[in-house]
Design an enzyme around this catalytic site. Structure first.
Site, PDB file in Angstrom:
ATOM      1  NE  ARG A 190      -4.101  -1.751   0.241  1.00  0.00           N
ATOM      2  CZ  ARG A 190      -4.158  -3.033  -0.142  1.00  0.00           C
ATOM      3  NH1 ARG A 190      -3.102  -3.585  -0.719  1.00  0.00           N
ATOM      4  NH2 ARG A 190      -5.245  -3.744   0.029  1.00  0.00           N
ATOM      5  CB  SER A 234      -8.711  -1.719   4.019  1.00  0.00           C
ATOM      6  OG  SER A 234      -9.018  -2.990   3.520  1.00  0.00           O
ATOM      7  CD  GLU A 293      -5.611   0.872   2.468  1.00  0.00           C
ATOM      8  OE1 GLU A 293      -6.633   1.136   1.826  1.00  0.00           O
ATOM      9  OE2 GLU A 293      -5.144  -0.266   2.579  1.00  0.00           O
TER      10      GLU A 293
HETATM   11  N1  EPU Z   1     -10.869 -10.833  10.002  1.00  0.00           N
HETATM   12  C1  EPU Z   1     -11.564 -10.962  11.170  1.00  0.00           C
HETATM   13  N2  EPU Z   1     -12.569 -10.081  11.436  1.00  0.00           N
HETATM   14  C2  EPU Z   1     -12.899  -9.090  10.565  1.00  0.00           C
HETATM   15  C3  EPU Z   1     -12.182  -8.964   9.362  1.00  0.00           C
HETATM   16  C4  EPU Z   1     -11.157  -9.853   9.104  1.00  0.00           C
HETATM   17  O1  EPU Z   1     -11.324 -11.841  11.976  1.00  0.00           O
HETATM   18  O2  EPU Z   1     -13.834  -8.354  10.869  1.00  0.00           O
HETATM   19  C5  EPU Z   1      -9.829 -11.819   9.690  1.00  0.00           C
HETATM   20  C6  EPU Z   1     -10.274 -12.757   8.582  1.00  0.00           C
HETATM   21  O3  EPU Z   1     -11.000 -13.832   9.065  1.00  0.00           O
HETATM   22  C7  EPU Z   1      -8.949 -13.182   7.994  1.00  0.00           C
HETATM   23  C8  EPU Z   1      -8.084 -11.949   8.168  1.00  0.00           C
HETATM   24  O4  EPU Z   1      -8.680 -11.154   9.180  1.00  0.00           O
HETATM   25  O5  EPU Z   1      -8.389 -14.235   8.744  1.00  0.00           O
HETATM   26  C9  EPU Z   1      -7.920 -11.157   6.892  1.00  0.00           C
HETATM   27  O6  EPU Z   1      -9.184 -10.691   6.448  1.00  0.00           O
HETATM   28  P1  EPU Z   1      -9.556 -10.510   4.894  1.00  0.00           P
HETATM   29  O7  EPU Z   1      -9.203 -11.734   4.134  1.00  0.00           O
HETATM   30  O8  EPU Z   1     -10.964 -10.052   4.829  1.00  0.00           O
HETATM   31  O9  EPU Z   1      -8.578  -9.409   4.337  1.00  0.00           O
HETATM   32  P2  EPU Z   1      -7.989  -8.077   5.014  1.00  0.00           P
HETATM   33  O10 EPU Z   1      -6.588  -8.355   5.396  1.00  0.00           O
HETATM   34  O11 EPU Z   1      -8.896  -7.574   6.060  1.00  0.00           O
HETATM   35  C10 EPU Z   1      -6.982  -7.174   2.788  1.00  0.00           C
HETATM   36  C11 EPU Z   1      -6.959  -5.862   2.050  1.00  0.00           C
HETATM   37  C12 EPU Z   1      -8.241  -5.668   1.270  1.00  0.00           C
HETATM   38  C13 EPU Z   1      -8.401  -6.832   0.304  1.00  0.00           C
HETATM   39  C14 EPU Z   1      -8.415  -8.144   1.101  1.00  0.00           C
HETATM   40  C15 EPU Z   1      -8.464  -9.352   0.203  1.00  0.00           C
HETATM   41  C16 EPU Z   1      -5.577  -4.378   3.390  1.00  0.00           C
HETATM   42  C17 EPU Z   1      -5.535  -3.239   4.335  1.00  0.00           C
HETATM   43  N3  EPU Z   1      -6.778  -4.784   3.008  1.00  0.00           N
HETATM   44  O12 EPU Z   1      -8.016  -7.085   3.756  1.00  0.00           O
HETATM   45  O13 EPU Z   1      -8.116  -4.478   0.519  1.00  0.00           O
HETATM   46  O14 EPU Z   1      -9.607  -6.719  -0.437  1.00  0.00           O
HETATM   47  O15 EPU Z   1      -7.209  -8.237   1.887  1.00  0.00           O
HETATM   48  O16 EPU Z   1      -7.225  -9.501  -0.426  1.00  0.00           O
HETATM   49  O17 EPU Z   1      -4.513  -4.885   3.012  1.00  0.00           O
HETATM   50  C18 EPU Z   1      -8.561  -2.161   0.579  1.00  0.00           C
HETATM   51  O18 EPU Z   1      -7.349  -1.983   0.624  1.00  0.00           O
HETATM   52  O19 EPU Z   1      -9.361  -1.205   0.561  1.00  0.00           O
HETATM   53  C19 EPU Z   1      -9.081  -3.511   0.572  1.00  0.00           C
HETATM   54  C20 EPU Z   1     -10.371  -3.760   0.612  1.00  0.00           C
END
Ligand code: EPU
Length: 367
Positions: free
Chosen positions: A174, A251, A347
């Site tokens: 990012r 995010s 972010e």
């Molecule tokens: N999780 C929770 N509770 C929540 C949300 C997430 O326990 O409320 C856990 C999930 O179960 C999982 C982990 O956290 O084990 C990661 O969650 P998720 O796969 O939803 O992805 P993220 O890390 O929260 C990132 C990006 C997103 C992107 C997704 C999918 C960042 C800051 N965010 O989210 O990007 O869509 O991975 O690749 O890196 C964005 O940047 O705007 C964005 C949406």
């Protein structure tokens, strides 16, 4: 101040323009001056026109990663440059160029429809092509920097165009040179077009837990680009709210990266902690998980809150301003810091007067 009409070399500059419909958090913001850039030839005029030349500039793309103030006393330039083309190819790759004002999702669909798969993991990310490299957008194991060739930008300081290679952009998680140096945020560079390098030999990149599980559930072991595209769109629609119905900026915090020792100790205390080892030995943690554990999933503070299906998404439930977003951001950061000793970094860009910065005045994370 209104110039008579817009033309390829003279843009129409309007006064007191409301930007609520131009940012996905739907925050009200009145721009003192506003213009829509439709031709790159208009840029020198925006640099030298006496009424606006010395004012603070802010470059607006899709408005999907922004926290705008109530008033912006400078010039907002909405990038509306259009066009996409196959610029060339060699033995190994297609080179595709898109103007900065193209919608990101529509551009990725166009590459798929034209037989150039590769960007499908990034479908449905809101925003414009020009904004994509600034924060190196990423999802499901792919980042824009992985398929980037070069970008063209106008340098308001020098008054000329400049080309940046992938190496010069210094992409990180990012992050890019534009973000780090504050160039974009201070309105120095305006990205006009981006060229992608899409390998001819397509390889699936389903190496991300959620995406693999989604494909497995459909009984797909060797997915096609179309199957990955459909799975990515299904996943995003399930977890991420459509800003047209529930305003948000994707995010709201970066996933924190900490040392392996810190992650191991935290994992002992919290066995459910998701951990993603990085190539450099550090470990990325899930900010959404930390926020949920801190009790903020689905919880509101005034008109803003953290989304009930993904705690990392800050949503505007109606009528919020930058100040209310800032307060919730601070409360969440304090809660996660108190519980886990981790400092979350916002972010989106907080656009503030005089200069536009992402407020990060607190200590770095362990590691
Ligand atoms: N999780 C929770 N509770 C929540 C949300 C997430 O326990 O409320 C856990 C999930 O179960 C999982 C982990 O956290 O084990 C990661 O969650 P998720 O796969 O939803 O992805 P993220 O890390 O929260 C990132 C990006 C997103 C992107 C997704 C999918 C960042 C800051 N965010 O989210 O990007 O869509 O991975 O690749 O890196 C964005 O940047 O705007 C964005 C949406």
């Amino acid at each position: 101040m209104n110039t008579p009409a817009t033309s390829p070399s003279f843009p129409l500059i309007q006064s007191d323009v409301e930007l609520q419909g131009r940012n996905t958090l739907a925050l009200p913001c009145k721009a003192a001056f506003f213009t829509e850039l439709t031709h790159p030839e208009q840029l020198p005029h925006l640099r030298t026109a006496p009424e606006i030349a010395r004012r603070q500039r802010f470059v607006l793309g899709g408005g999907s990663n922004l926290v705008l103030p109530r008033e912006f006393p400078g010039l907002v330039i909405a990038v509306a440059l259009k066009g996409r083309t196959l610029a060339g190819s060699d033995d190994a790759a297609h080179f595709v160029t898109a103007a900065a004002g193209e919608n990101w999702h529509d551009f990725v669909l166009w590459t798929l429809e034209n037989g150039m798969p590769g960007l499908e993991n990034l479908l449905l990310i809101p925003g414009s092509v020009g904004a994509a490299p600034i924060q190196n957008i990423g999802a499901y194991g792919l980042e824009v920097g992985d398929m980037f060739e070069a970008l063209d930008a106008y340098d308001f300081l020098a008054g000329k165009m400049r080309r940046f290679t992938a190496k010069e952009c210094a992409f990180g998680y990012r992050e890019s040179l534009f973000k780090r140096e504050g160039w974009h945020l201070e309105g120095r560079f305006l990205i006009t077009a981006v060229t992608f390098r899409i390998p001819k030999k397509w390889q699936p990149r389903p190496g991300y837990g959620d995406l693999m599980a989604e494909l497995a559930q459909c009984g797909i072991a060797t997915p096609t680009p179309e199957q990955i595209a459909e799975a990515v769109m299904r996943l995003r629609r399930q977890k991420l709210p459509d800003p047209a119905h529930l305003p948000n900026a994707g995010s709201f915090f970066q996933n924190p990266v900490v040392s392996a020792e810190f992650a191991a100790a935290l994992g002992k205390a919290h066995p459910g902690l998701p951990r993603y080892p990085q190539a450099d030995g550090q470990v990325k943690l899930a900010a959404g998980w930390l926020i949920e554990q801190a009790g903020w999933k689905g919880r509101n503070l005034g008109p803003v809150g953290m989304y009930e299906r993904q705690a990392l998404i800050l949503v505007n439930r109606g009528g919020a301003t930058q100040e209310e977003v800032r307060v919730l951001s601070r409360v969440i950061r304090e809660a996660v810091l108190a519980r886990f000793g981790i400092n979350l970094i916002p972010e989106p860009v907080f656009c503030v007067l005089r200069t536009a910065i992402c407020p990060d005045d607190s200590p770095k994370n362990p590691g």
